[in-house]
Design a protein around this motif. Structure first.
Motif, PDB file in Angstrom:
ATOM      1  N   LEU A 126       0.852  -1.187   0.000  1.00  0.00           N
ATOM      2  CA  LEU A 126       0.000   0.000   0.000  1.00  0.00           C
ATOM      3  C   LEU A 126       0.886   1.234   0.000  1.00  0.00           C
ATOM      4  O   LEU A 126       1.666   1.453   0.936  1.00  0.00           O
ATOM      5  N   ILE A 127       0.786   2.056  -1.058  1.00  0.00           N
ATOM      6  CA  ILE A 127       1.530   3.325  -1.152  1.00  0.00           C
ATOM      7  C   ILE A 127       0.720   4.404  -0.440  1.00  0.00           C
ATOM      8  O   ILE A 127      -0.465   4.588  -0.726  1.00  0.00           O
ATOM      9  N   CYS A 128       1.367   5.135   0.470  1.00  0.00           N
ATOM     10  CA  CYS A 128       0.670   6.150   1.278  1.00  0.00           C
ATOM     11  C   CYS A 128       1.143   7.559   0.922  1.00  0.00           C
ATOM     12  O   CYS A 128       2.299   7.758   0.551  1.00  0.00           O
ATOM     13  N   PRO A 129       0.259   8.552   1.051  1.00  0.00           N
ATOM     14  CA  PRO A 129       0.586   9.911   0.599  1.00  0.00           C
ATOM     15  C   PRO A 129       1.437  10.681   1.590  1.00  0.00           C
ATOM     16  O   PRO A 129       1.478  10.388   2.781  1.00  0.00           O
TER      17      PRO A 129
ATOM     18  N   SER B 228      -1.577  -1.107  -4.172  1.00  0.00           N
ATOM     19  CA  SER B 228      -2.699  -0.187  -3.988  1.00  0.00           C
ATOM     20  C   SER B 228      -2.154   1.170  -3.574  1.00  0.00           C
ATOM     21  O   SER B 228      -1.012   1.292  -3.110  1.00  0.00           O
ATOM     22  N   ILE B 229      -2.995   2.192  -3.730  1.00  0.00           N
ATOM     23  CA  ILE B 229      -2.592   3.562  -3.384  1.00  0.00           C
ATOM     24  C   ILE B 229      -3.666   4.204  -2.517  1.00  0.00           C
ATOM     25  O   ILE B 229      -4.863   4.112  -2.815  1.00  0.00           O
ATOM     26  N   LEU B 230      -3.215   4.856  -1.454  1.00  0.00           N
ATOM     27  CA  LEU B 230      -4.057   5.755  -0.662  1.00  0.00           C
ATOM     28  C   LEU B 230      -3.684   7.165  -1.085  1.00  0.00           C
ATOM     29  O   LEU B 230      -2.511   7.530  -1.075  1.00  0.00           O
ATOM     30  N   CYS B 231      -4.659   7.975  -1.494  1.00  0.00           N
ATOM     31  CA  CYS B 231      -4.321   9.263  -2.115  1.00  0.00           C
ATOM     32  C   CYS B 231      -5.303  10.357  -1.720  1.00  0.00           C
ATOM     33  O   CYS B 231      -6.341  10.108  -1.109  1.00  0.00           O
ATOM     34  N   HIS B 232      -4.957  11.590  -2.086  1.00  0.00           N
ATOM     35  CA  HIS B 232      -5.841  12.725  -1.922  1.00  0.00           C
ATOM     36  C   HIS B 232      -7.116  12.467  -2.734  1.00  0.00           C
ATOM     37  O   HIS B 232      -7.051  11.960  -3.861  1.00  0.00           O
ATOM     38  N   ALA B 233      -8.260  12.843  -2.183  1.00  0.00           N
ATOM     39  CA  ALA B 233      -9.542  12.529  -2.828  1.00  0.00           C
ATOM     40  C   ALA B 233      -9.630  13.011  -4.282  1.00  0.00           C
ATOM     41  O   ALA B 233     -10.141  12.282  -5.138  1.00  0.00           O
ATOM     42  N   PRO B 234      -9.135  14.225  -4.625  1.00  0.00           N
ATOM     43  CA  PRO B 234      -9.254  14.665  -6.025  1.00  0.00           C
ATOM     44  C   PRO B 234      -8.456  13.825  -7.020  1.00  0.00           C
ATOM     45  O   PRO B 234      -8.631  13.976  -8.227  1.00  0.00           O
ATOM     46  N   LEU B 235      -7.582  12.944  -6.527  1.00  0.00           N
ATOM     47  CA  LEU B 235      -6.763  12.121  -7.414  1.00  0.00           C
ATOM     48  C   LEU B 235      -7.344  10.738  -7.661  1.00  0.00           C
ATOM     49  O   LEU B 235      -6.880  10.017  -8.545  1.00  0.00           O
ATOM     50  N   LYS B 236      -8.349  10.341  -6.895  1.00  0.00           N
ATOM     51  CA  LYS B 236      -8.768   8.938  -6.910  1.00  0.00           C
ATOM     52  C   LYS B 236      -9.156   8.449  -8.304  1.00  0.00           C
ATOM     53  O   LYS B 236      -8.640   7.432  -8.789  1.00  0.00           O
TER      54      LYS B 236
ATOM     55  N   GLN C 125      -6.889   5.687 -10.926  1.00  0.00           N
ATOM     56  CA  GLN C 125      -7.407   4.386 -11.346  1.00  0.00           C
ATOM     57  C   GLN C 125      -7.004   4.041 -12.769  1.00  0.00           C
ATOM     58  O   GLN C 125      -7.131   2.891 -13.192  1.00  0.00           O
ATOM     59  N   THR C 126      -6.494   5.028 -13.515  1.00  0.00           N
ATOM     60  CA  THR C 126      -6.009   4.757 -14.878  1.00  0.00           C
ATOM     61  C   THR C 126      -4.543   4.324 -14.881  1.00  0.00           C
ATOM     62  O   THR C 126      -3.994   4.026 -15.938  1.00  0.00           O
ATOM     63  N   LEU C 127      -3.912   4.298 -13.725  1.00  0.00           N
ATOM     64  CA  LEU C 127      -2.490   3.969 -13.622  1.00  0.00           C
ATOM     65  C   LEU C 127      -2.263   2.493 -13.913  1.00  0.00           C
ATOM     66  O   LEU C 127      -2.933   1.627 -13.350  1.00  0.00           O
ATOM     67  N   ARG C 128      -1.314   2.237 -14.780  1.00  0.00           N
ATOM     68  CA  ARG C 128      -0.964   0.850 -15.075  1.00  0.00           C
ATOM     69  C   ARG C 128      -0.374   0.190 -13.824  1.00  0.00           C
ATOM     70  O   ARG C 128       0.340   0.812 -13.046  1.00  0.00           O
ATOM     71  N   ASP C 129      -0.661  -1.082 -13.620  1.00  0.00           N
ATOM     72  CA  ASP C 129      -0.113  -1.879 -12.517  1.00  0.00           C
ATOM     73  C   ASP C 129      -0.668  -1.497 -11.153  1.00  0.00           C
ATOM     74  O   ASP C 129      -0.045  -1.786 -10.126  1.00  0.00           O
ATOM     75  N   ILE C 130      -1.814  -0.855 -11.127  1.00  0.00           N
ATOM     76  CA  ILE C 130      -2.444  -0.539  -9.846  1.00  0.00           C
ATOM     77  C   ILE C 130      -3.663  -1.435  -9.661  1.00  0.00           C
ATOM     78  O   ILE C 130      -4.400  -1.710 -10.604  1.00  0.00           O
ATOM     79  N   ASP C 131      -3.858  -1.922  -8.437  1.00  0.00           N
ATOM     80  CA  ASP C 131      -4.971  -2.830  -8.148  1.00  0.00           C
ATOM     81  C   ASP C 131      -6.113  -2.154  -7.408  1.00  0.00           C
ATOM     82  O   ASP C 131      -7.253  -2.609  -7.493  1.00  0.00           O
ATOM     83  N   GLY C 132      -5.812  -1.102  -6.672  1.00  0.00           N
ATOM     84  CA  GLY C 132      -6.856  -0.430  -5.928  1.00  0.00           C
ATOM     85  C   GLY C 132      -6.439   0.964  -5.543  1.00  0.00           C
ATOM     86  O   GLY C 132      -5.249   1.236  -5.307  1.00  0.00           O
ATOM     87  N   VAL C 133      -7.408   1.887  -5.498  1.00  0.00           N
ATOM     88  CA  VAL C 133      -7.152   3.278  -5.111  1.00  0.00           C
ATOM     89  C   VAL C 133      -8.162   3.655  -4.041  1.00  0.00           C
ATOM     90  O   VAL C 133      -9.376   3.495  -4.221  1.00  0.00           O
ATOM     91  N   ILE C 134      -7.663   4.163  -2.912  1.00  0.00           N
ATOM     92  CA  ILE C 134      -8.504   4.577  -1.797  1.00  0.00           C
ATOM     93  C   ILE C 134      -8.262   6.057  -1.554  1.00  0.00           C
ATOM     94  O   ILE C 134      -7.108   6.506  -1.520  1.00  0.00           O
ATOM     95  N   ALA C 135      -9.321   6.815  -1.401  1.00  0.00           N
ATOM     96  CA  ALA C 135      -9.184   8.254  -1.149  1.00  0.00           C
ATOM     97  C   ALA C 135      -9.090   8.526   0.343  1.00  0.00           C
ATOM     98  O   ALA C 135      -9.738   7.844   1.156  1.00  0.00           O
ATOM     99  N   ILE C 136      -8.285   9.505   0.712  1.00  0.00           N
ATOM    100  CA  ILE C 136      -8.244   9.963   2.100  1.00  0.00           C
ATOM    101  C   ILE C 136      -9.656  10.378   2.506  1.00  0.00           C
ATOM    102  O   ILE C 136     -10.329  11.118   1.793  1.00  0.00           O
ATOM    103  N   GLY C 137     -10.101   9.897   3.627  1.00  0.00           N
ATOM    104  CA  GLY C 137     -11.467  10.163   4.074  1.00  0.00           C
ATOM    105  C   GLY C 137     -12.363   8.952   3.944  1.00  0.00           C
ATOM    106  O   GLY C 137     -13.392   8.860   4.606  1.00  0.00           O
ATOM    107  N   GLU C 138     -11.982   8.021   3.060  1.00  0.00           N
ATOM    108  CA  GLU C 138     -12.710   6.769   2.958  1.00  0.00           C
ATOM    109  C   GLU C 138     -12.192   5.788   4.014  1.00  0.00           C
ATOM    110  O   GLU C 138     -11.089   5.951   4.550  1.00  0.00           O
TER     111      GLU C 138
END
Length: 465
Positions: A199-202, A228-236, A240-253
């Motif tokens: 899990l990549i964290c911001p 997977s990536i945890l990211c700023h909400a405006p980036l979620k 998701q279009t990033l190659r080799d990514i399995d999941g994206v979670i927004a801060i606040g979720e």
């Protein structure tokens, strides 16, 4: 008549109470207590020093300076006060005075690591980098655990392209502690990832995530089974279009505290991956705009020979924003004289409502809900011209030609020193502010370059066949 001793005792009591209230987060109460202390003793150093610090935090540097000077008039050799004043003078772009203060601190406390680090930071800002490096290394020699000197040195090394040591020093940066306290799985330290989930964290701003999310592919190459990536909400949506990514979670979720083998802060990825200047993972485009949104923007934009997106302000909370951002859209007015260019605003938030009679804009900002929307708009442009903010990173990650306007004062390490290109983004061109003259001469260069670009585009468009 009240005695001098009684006044002193009253001032001390009020000042002590002010310190307690300030520590408890009650700034108005602390202000009142410190002012009462000064009524009893106008020269009370503790009250003056704390009021100076409070004025700094309120964005009132001139008032802060006045309080510091009053305190130093009573305690001229107070190293802590002198260091604070030196940092404030640097913030006010008064480097000659700041250097004099910093060197006075060193005369008073030659074995103080923070004094050497502070002088190094000033010299680095003045691009006296060899001297700055000596200061940082001396601070580290005095105290190998002094993190500020290591962090400051990391910026200098990375800006010079000396990545291996720079990444190591960057680990001294202030880092988020909440992830380690929350997750029930360890932080990745560079060990084998074969078959593991990460899990990549911001950290910091969205620009860093846009720059470094490319390392999802690097983690895959190192054997990670899931990234997977945890990211700023405006980036979620965009990420998701990033190659080799399995999941994206927004801060606040809701974020599970388990379910991965390890987590990693995004700024640690280049160092843990052994990135050198020659091995930056670089592709023309690693993020994509989504087709329906691209088509929607295509229908909204009027026809034009050369569409140019503009972003002229960054986040005002950024420490160097007054240097990297333009004061107003008017600064870009010379671009309006370029024949055949249509300008589109990519500005969101600060500056979004600005207008310039000499530079008519197609408004974009109000309709941009998130970075995926901004990506779709950029996909319809020929070129992006931006100050150093997330929009520039977005254009680079999309592979869109981008002209980046950089300040002379403390340009970010990500753009390296002296280069007019970026090894991080092949389609990016850097325009650097001269050491004197401010933004005006640089924007004149950009206008000339844009006129050439428009003329070349006209020839290509009008050429038969």
């Amino acid at each position: 008549m009240i005695s001098i001793d009684a006044n002193s005792q009253s001032a001390a009591a009020h000042a002590r109470r002010g310190g307690e209230l300030l520590a408890a987060g009650d700034a108005p109460g602390a202000e009142a207590a410190f002012q009462l202390a000064l009524q009893s003793d106008p020269d009370h150093v503790f009250a003056l020093a704390n009021l100076a610090w409070m004025r700094e935090r309120e964005g009132l540097p001139e008032a802060a300076e006045s309080y510091y000077l009053r305190a130093l008039a009573q305690s001229p050799d107070d190293v802590h006060l002198l260091q604070n004043l030196g940092a404030l003078l640097m913030q006010l772009r008064r480097p000659v005075e700041a250097e004099r203060i910093d060197r006075r601190v060193l005369a008073l406390a030659p074995d103080l690591p923070s004094a050497w680090s502070n002088l190094g930071a000033l010299l680095a800002a003045l691009q006296r980098e060899t001297q700055a490096e000596r200061c940082y290394r001396h601070a580290i020699a005095l105290d190998d655990s002094y993190l500020n000197a290591r962090y400051n040195l990391s910026y200098l090394l990375l800006r010079q392209g000396r990545f291996p040591e720079g990444w190591r020093m960057l680990e001294a940066r202030p880092q988020p502690t909440a992830f380690g306290a929350y997750f029930r799985f360890p932080r990745w330290q560079g060990e084998s990832l074969a078959g593991k989930s990460v899990l990549i964290c911001p950290e910091a701003g969205m620009g860093d995530m846009l720059l470094l999310c490319r390392y999802a592919s690097v983690l895959r190459q190192r054997g990670a089974s899931r990234v997977s990536i945890l990211c700023h909400a405006p980036l979620k949506t965009l990420l998701q279009t990033l190659r080799d990514i399995d999941g994206v979670i927004a801060i606040g979720e809701a974020v599970p505290d388990d379910g991965w083998d390890c987590w990693v802060p995004v700024l640690s990825l280049p160092g843990l991956s052994g990135t050198t200047l020659e091995t930056i993972p670089c592709s023309t485009a690693y993020l994509r705009a989504q087709t329906p949104a691209v088509q929607d923007w295509a229908a909204r934009l009027p026809p034009a020979r050369l569409r140019v997106g503009l972003a002229w302000k960054g986040n005002a909370q950024f420490e160097n924003d007054d240097a990297r951002s333009l004061a107003a859209l008017d600064a870009l007015a010379p671009l309006g004289a370029v024949e055949g260019a249509q300008f589109v605003s990519l500005q969101k938030g600060a500056g979004e409502d600005e207008t310039c009679a000499a530079l008519p804009l197609v408004a974009g900002g109000a309709a941009l809900a998130d970075m995926a929307d901004t990506a779709a708009l950029i996909a319809n442009l020929d070129l992006v011209i931006s100050v150093d903010t997330a929009v520039a990173h977005l254009a680079g990650a999309l592979g869109k030609p981008c002209w980046l306007l950089l300040p002379d004062y403390l340009p970010d390490w990500r753009w390296l020193a002296g280069r007019l290109d970026s090894p991080w983004y092949p389609a990016m061109r850097l325009f650097r502010q001269p050491s004197i003259g401010g933004w005006q001469p640089l924007i004149g260069q950009v206008a000339d370059a844009l006129a050439r670009e428009a003329a070349e585009k006209a020839v290509r468009t009008d050429r038969p066949g």
